[in-house]
Design an enzyme around this catalytic site. Sequence first.
Site, PDB file in Angstrom:
ATOM      1  N   GLU A  93       0.841  -1.183   0.000  1.00  0.00           N
ATOM      2  CA  GLU A  93       0.000   0.000   0.000  1.00  0.00           C
ATOM      3  C   GLU A  93       0.886   1.247   0.000  1.00  0.00           C
ATOM      4  OE1 GLU A  93      -3.123  -0.154   2.910  1.00  0.00           O
ATOM      5  OE2 GLU A  93      -3.648  -2.212   2.408  1.00  0.00           O
ATOM      6  N   HIS A 102      -8.962   9.633   4.891  1.00  0.00           N
ATOM      7  CA  HIS A 102      -8.722   8.639   3.850  1.00  0.00           C
ATOM      8  C   HIS A 102      -9.033   9.268   2.499  1.00  0.00           C
ATOM      9  CE1 HIS A 102      -8.758   4.977   1.509  1.00  0.00           C
ATOM     10  NE2 HIS A 102      -8.220   4.353   2.548  1.00  0.00           N
ATOM     11  N   ARG A 115      -0.947   9.322   2.648  1.00  0.00           N
ATOM     12  CA  ARG A 115      -2.372   9.600   2.568  1.00  0.00           C
ATOM     13  C   ARG A 115      -2.705  11.082   2.655  1.00  0.00           C
ATOM     14  NH1 ARG A 115      -5.142   4.868   6.315  1.00  0.00           N
ATOM     15  NH2 ARG A 115      -5.113   3.245   4.718  1.00  0.00           N
ATOM     16  N   HIS A 168     -10.825   9.614   8.837  1.00  0.00           N
ATOM     17  CA  HIS A 168     -10.611   8.168   8.908  1.00  0.00           C
ATOM     18  C   HIS A 168      -9.958   7.710  10.204  1.00  0.00           C
ATOM     19  CE1 HIS A 168     -10.092   4.139   7.427  1.00  0.00           C
ATOM     20  NE2 HIS A 168      -8.768   4.214   7.417  1.00  0.00           N
ATOM     21  N   ARG A 185      -0.334   8.431   9.830  1.00  0.00           N
ATOM     22  CA  ARG A 185      -0.253   6.976   9.962  1.00  0.00           C
ATOM     23  C   ARG A 185       0.092   6.310   8.645  1.00  0.00           C
ATOM     24  NH1 ARG A 185      -3.795   2.655   9.187  1.00  0.00           N
ATOM     25  NH2 ARG A 185      -5.538   4.036   8.685  1.00  0.00           N
TER      26      ARG A 185
END
Length: 504
Positions: free
Chosen positions: A110, A224, A268, A328, A363
């Site tokens: 990811e 997100h 992100r 998120h 994160r």
Amino acid sequence: MNVVVVGSGIAGLTAALHAYEAGHAVTVVTKGALGDGCTSLAQGGVAGMYGAADSAAQHAADTLVAGAGLSDPAAVDVLVQDAAARIAELIARGVAFDRSPEGDLMLGREAAHAHARIVHAGGDATGRAIAEALVAAVRRTDITVVEGAFLSDVLLDDRVARGIRTLVDDAESDLSADAVILATGGAGHLYAHTTNPEGATGDGIAAALRAGAAVADLEFVQFHPTILAEGPAFLVSEAVRGEGATLLDADGRRFVFDSHPDGELAPRDVVSRAIARQAAAQGSAVRLDATMLAAATLASRFPTIDRVTRARGFDWSSQPIPVTPAAHYLMGGVVTDLDGRSTVPGLFAVGEVARTGVHGANRLASNSLLEGAVFGARAAAALGSAWPQPMPHSPASRTRDDAVDGERPIDGSDGSRDDFSRAALQRLMWDDVGLLRSDEGLRRALDTLRTWSAAPRGARTVAEREDANLLMLATATASAALARTDSVGAHFREPLRSPVLETV
């Protein structure tokens, strides 16, 4: 010891099982049903399985980079060193992670990971598989489970946590304990758009604050990037982009490269801001294009996403789908040491409710489930050990007694609620304390928040108490965002406007 665990996601149930297996008497208290919450909704996987070219050290390096220099290296080291053991434990408890025809664990990649090191279950149903396995493991024990119980407060005796007060069917009751482990998740419902379930109203953080615990980094809220833009909020996993899907503007151009050389695989926060800016500029949602992946691949690798997108009228194997960011994950929370201890003796915090220092300002994908498993186990192992004094914590942390000037008390006795509603608070936070922040907007948000009392007199219902918790955390979050004047990670401050110079 009598141990109360509040919350039943991966962090709470891991802590409960480890505590029980160590011989403690354990009660799990959960706001909804056992296994409800964010864990069961997680589409991403668990990072921490390393191939020949990968290592725990590389995973740590990627985590530190994503955290924008604000992660605690010691906490990150604990996370990656314990990863293999926790994944093996999940397998032993019945989680069927996806495997190749040869029987090897399949590893996915990811955004911001240098290597494929993430295990998934059921393609995009990892969280559900983990929740079901852990719930089944708890059901096989004589751990006491109390469902439908709202956490009102942490009970203190001489500043030591000695239990909790709950609200069940509008009736309060006290549950005593030798230790309390908070695993209540985050506060996604501070915002108008969120991937979080309805119960994510920051109850654990608010209760910890009222108990005098230090909190930190509330300004670091991760959005997100890719939520289906039509219909109820539905997350389209970052793993889709990890498999090659791209983000396109109205002209079909891959615009994220304008913001970062890694494009769709950038951290992100970068991707979310790029999407927000592009959508605002073109006046419509951007598109996620997964058409380069075969329909069979999409259906097998992402069965949940495939089912939902098709149910909403999109054939994502042949057409790009509209996506938008949504709140998120909260990187901040109750300050803990490496064993989940808060600054209040007897009170632990694990999972998203905690600020372990792992995530810093942002994160890294698929570190959250891992963090819950790692620190849930560590908190259970620390039960009964001496509480370190004084507790180390971030200079940015604050307790209830350190509340910013003008912040209202939780019981509320002044101010007006004439204009207050949860929807109004969520819209205010989305507009002024969201993806793109400014000095002007943050001050405007605080001015408004401070006109609302934190709770109506005699608040009794769960909804009223949730509102009080959200307002308390909204004020603390906006205050923290205003105080951090630099942009870092998920906290992005628009530059101050230069004053207009008048000519004579």
